[in-house]
Design an enzyme around this catalytic site. Structure first.
Site, PDB file in Angstrom:
ATOM      1  N   ARG A   1       0.821  -1.218   0.000  1.00  0.00           N
ATOM      2  CA  ARG A   1       0.000   0.000   0.000  1.00  0.00           C
ATOM      3  C   ARG A   1       0.849   1.259   0.000  1.00  0.00           C
ATOM      4  O   ARG A   1       0.462   2.266  -0.600  1.00  0.00           O
ATOM      5  CB  ARG A   1      -0.943  -0.014   1.200  1.00  0.00           C
TER       6      ARG A   1
ATOM      7  N   LYS B   1     -16.819 -16.402   4.598  1.00  0.00           N
ATOM      8  CA  LYS B   1     -18.273 -16.446   4.766  1.00  0.00           C
ATOM      9  C   LYS B   1     -19.065 -16.092   3.519  1.00  0.00           C
ATOM     10  O   LYS B   1     -18.626 -15.278   2.715  1.00  0.00           O
ATOM     11  CB  LYS B   1     -18.675 -15.450   5.849  1.00  0.00           C
TER      12      LYS B   1
ATOM     13  N   GLY C   1      -7.243  -8.055   0.469  1.00  0.00           N
ATOM     14  CA  GLY C   1      -5.963  -8.291   1.142  1.00  0.00           C
ATOM     15  C   GLY C   1      -5.497  -9.735   1.113  1.00  0.00           C
ATOM     16  O   GLY C   1      -4.325 -10.016   0.856  1.00  0.00           O
TER      17      GLY C   1
ATOM     18  N   GLY D   1     -13.137  -4.436  -0.181  1.00  0.00           N
ATOM     19  CA  GLY D   1     -14.535  -4.011  -0.230  1.00  0.00           C
ATOM     20  C   GLY D   1     -14.779  -2.988  -1.325  1.00  0.00           C
ATOM     21  O   GLY D   1     -15.795  -3.047  -2.026  1.00  0.00           O
TER      22      GLY D   1
HETATM   23  P1  AMP Z   1     -12.627 -13.015   3.993  1.00  0.00           P
HETATM   24  O1  AMP Z   1     -12.150 -11.968   4.961  1.00  0.00           O
HETATM   25  O2  AMP Z   1     -14.069 -13.348   4.123  1.00  0.00           O
HETATM   26  O3  AMP Z   1     -12.191 -12.744   2.569  1.00  0.00           O
HETATM   27  O4  AMP Z   1     -11.921 -14.356   4.427  1.00  0.00           O
HETATM   28  C1  AMP Z   1     -10.535 -14.544   4.441  1.00  0.00           C
HETATM   29  C2  AMP Z   1     -10.237 -15.570   5.472  1.00  0.00           C
HETATM   30  O5  AMP Z   1     -10.973 -16.738   5.182  1.00  0.00           O
HETATM   31  C3  AMP Z   1      -8.791 -15.985   5.525  1.00  0.00           C
HETATM   32  O6  AMP Z   1      -8.235 -15.500   6.711  1.00  0.00           O
HETATM   33  C4  AMP Z   1      -8.856 -17.517   5.503  1.00  0.00           C
HETATM   34  O7  AMP Z   1      -8.051 -18.112   6.507  1.00  0.00           O
HETATM   35  C5  AMP Z   1     -10.314 -17.796   5.822  1.00  0.00           C
HETATM   36  N1  AMP Z   1     -10.739 -19.099   5.310  1.00  0.00           N
HETATM   37  C6  AMP Z   1     -10.670 -19.566   4.067  1.00  0.00           C
HETATM   38  N2  AMP Z   1     -11.094 -20.848   4.002  1.00  0.00           N
HETATM   39  C7  AMP Z   1     -11.464 -21.200   5.253  1.00  0.00           C
HETATM   40  C8  AMP Z   1     -11.982 -22.393   5.830  1.00  0.00           C
HETATM   41  N3  AMP Z   1     -12.196 -23.469   5.108  1.00  0.00           N
HETATM   42  N4  AMP Z   1     -12.223 -22.369   7.158  1.00  0.00           N
HETATM   43  C9  AMP Z   1     -12.002 -21.283   7.893  1.00  0.00           C
HETATM   44  N5  AMP Z   1     -11.519 -20.118   7.399  1.00  0.00           N
HETATM   45  C10 AMP Z   1     -11.258 -20.082   6.092  1.00  0.00           C
END
Ligand code: AMP
Length: 415
Positions: A34, A217, A373, A396
């Site tokens: 960044r 999620k 990120g 975002g």
């Molecule tokens: P996000 O902030 O929603 O883009 O999610 C990113 C995070 O999702 C990262 O820190 C990953 O470690 C987590 N992640 C990806 N796959 C999984 C999984 N199967 N179980 C738990 N966390 C996950």
């Protein structure tokens, strides 16, 4: 006015950058992407013979001073990157004298804007939905204007170059622009580059268009997923959201991350993909672990048949093959979110397979846009950064721009 046509000679220029860089426990920067991203704009001001006032947020101090999130920690790194000494103003709202004393070629970095609740403009200490909330919100909006006016008073020009926060209507990203006329405010080089990259994807879609959405999620990504269903040819959904989809289809997901209140949302995505003729690629198998740890025991399981005591932490071999097959041959690719817990070295395989397939498709002429990120960290971790077309500094903000929303940080300048 554009950054290219502006001449900042003998002027003071306040630039909103995104220096929300990751720090280790000792306050050392672990990824300076960044900072490097903001350099073209910052250097242009100095090369013109202007004085530079840099402002940013770091982390989420929620309107309170938090030394762990002080931008003072990165003054030296900014100075090194810029090749010029950088002074630090320890209170961003009381930097009038320091700003006034700046001579051409000098640089002042303001303390974390979010140490003031006025930056985000959210009322503090009042619950949403209570009778006091509306009055508190109104009052805070007034305070936000005053705060923005103070920041504006430091400079002759305002440059918005913080793409990562351009989707927020904060004092420094949007409200401040009201205090400059059209000839004295503009987007910086990074913002211009990001906007062009998004335009490339949206207005000039070469098909097949493949979007890869991962991360933890469904709930945080559903807006963009629904939007993409009207645009893409292939939609790969991976990462933690795999298990909400597996559960929704009647599977057993053990201790995997799973949003039970989003099962209907998942089924709806499957239905809409069919209706729109989108090739929806969901993980069919996973690498399950017996603990949320890099050292956990592993085994390959169907994504919908994970035993109790096990949780899916990465995409399995069959899923990786399916992801790669959809990616290869694509002409436009958008990737946001990892396919597993890539922070654990033993669970990077799915994300790596995606990164490598994206790099391969790019070598064959696809335009690939990586944002958020974590996906950027993946690309860097696997040494693929120069094998993709564009790495966005926004998460975002990028997704909202792809959704076709007007970002407040851009609207404030362009109207
Ligand atoms: P996000 O902030 O929603 O883009 O999610 C990113 C995070 O999702 C990262 O820190 C990953 O470690 C987590 N992640 C990806 N796959 C999984 C999984 N199967 N179980 C738990 N966390 C996950």
């Amino acid at each position: 006015m554009t950054i290219n046509t502006a001449n900042f000679k003998d002027s003071k220029v306040i630039v909103r950058v995104d220096f929300n860089v990751p720090l280790d426990d000792n306050g050392h920067i672990t990824d300076d992407t960044r900072i490097r991203g903001a350099l073209p704009t910052l250097k242009k001001v100095l090369a013109d013979g202007g004085a530079l006032i840099i402002m940013s947020h770091m982390g989420k101090p929620k309107g309170k001073v938090n030394p762990k999130l002080s931008l003072g920690q990165i003054t030296e790194a900014v100075s090194e990157a810029l090749g010029a000494p950088v002074q630090f103003a320890p209170d961003c709202a009381k930097a009038q004298d320091a700003a006034a004393a700046l001579k051409p070629g000098e640089v002042l970095l303001l303390e974390n804007l979010r140490f003031y609740p006025e930056e985000e403009g959210k009322p503090v200490g009042v619950e949403k939905g209570t009778p006091e909330f509306d009055a508190a919100k109104k009052e805070m909006k007034e305070r936000q204007k005053e705060f923005a006016k103070t920041l504006a008073s430091y400079a002759d020009f305002y440059v918005m170059d913080a793409f990562g926060t351009a989707h927020r209507k904060h004092a420094s990203t949007a409200v401040i622009a009201d205090y400059f006329d059209a000839d004295h405010k503009m987007l910086g080089y990074l913002m211009e580059k990001e906007v062009t990259a998004v335009d490339n994807v949206l207005s000039n879609i070469q098909r097949p268009f493949t979007a890869i959405m991962g991360g933890s999620k469904v709930s945080t990504k559903i807006g963009i997923i629904e939007n993409l269903l009207g645009k893409v040819d292939n939609l790969i959904l991976c990462g933690g959201m795999t298990y909400t989809f597996a559960k929704a289809q009647g599977g057993e997901v053990g201790g995997s991350i799973c949003e039970l209140d989003k099962l209907d949302v998942a089924l709806d995505v499957i239905k809409k993909a069919k209706e729109n003729g989108v090739n929806l690629v969901l993980g069919t198998d996973c690498i399950a672990a017996d603990a949320f740890s890099n050292e956990a025991n592993q085994k390959v399981c169907p994504a919908g048949a994970i035993p109790e005591g096990w949780e899916g932490l990465d995409a399995g071999p069959e899923s990786r093959k399916a992801f790669a097959a959809a990616i290869k041959g694509s002409k436009t690719i958008l990737w946001n979110g990892p396919a597993g817990v890539f922070e654990f070295d033993n669970f990077t395989g799915g994300s790596r397979a995606i990164g490598e397939a994206v790099a391969e498709a790019t070598a064959e002429g696809a335009f690939s846009l990586i944002g958020g990120g974590d996906s950027v960290a993946c690309v860097n971790k696997f040494g693929l950064a120069d094998k993709v077309s564009y790495i966005s500094t926004g998460g975002g903000a990028l997704l909202e721009a792809i959704e076709g929303k007007t970002l407040p940080g851009i609207a404030a300048i362009k109207g």
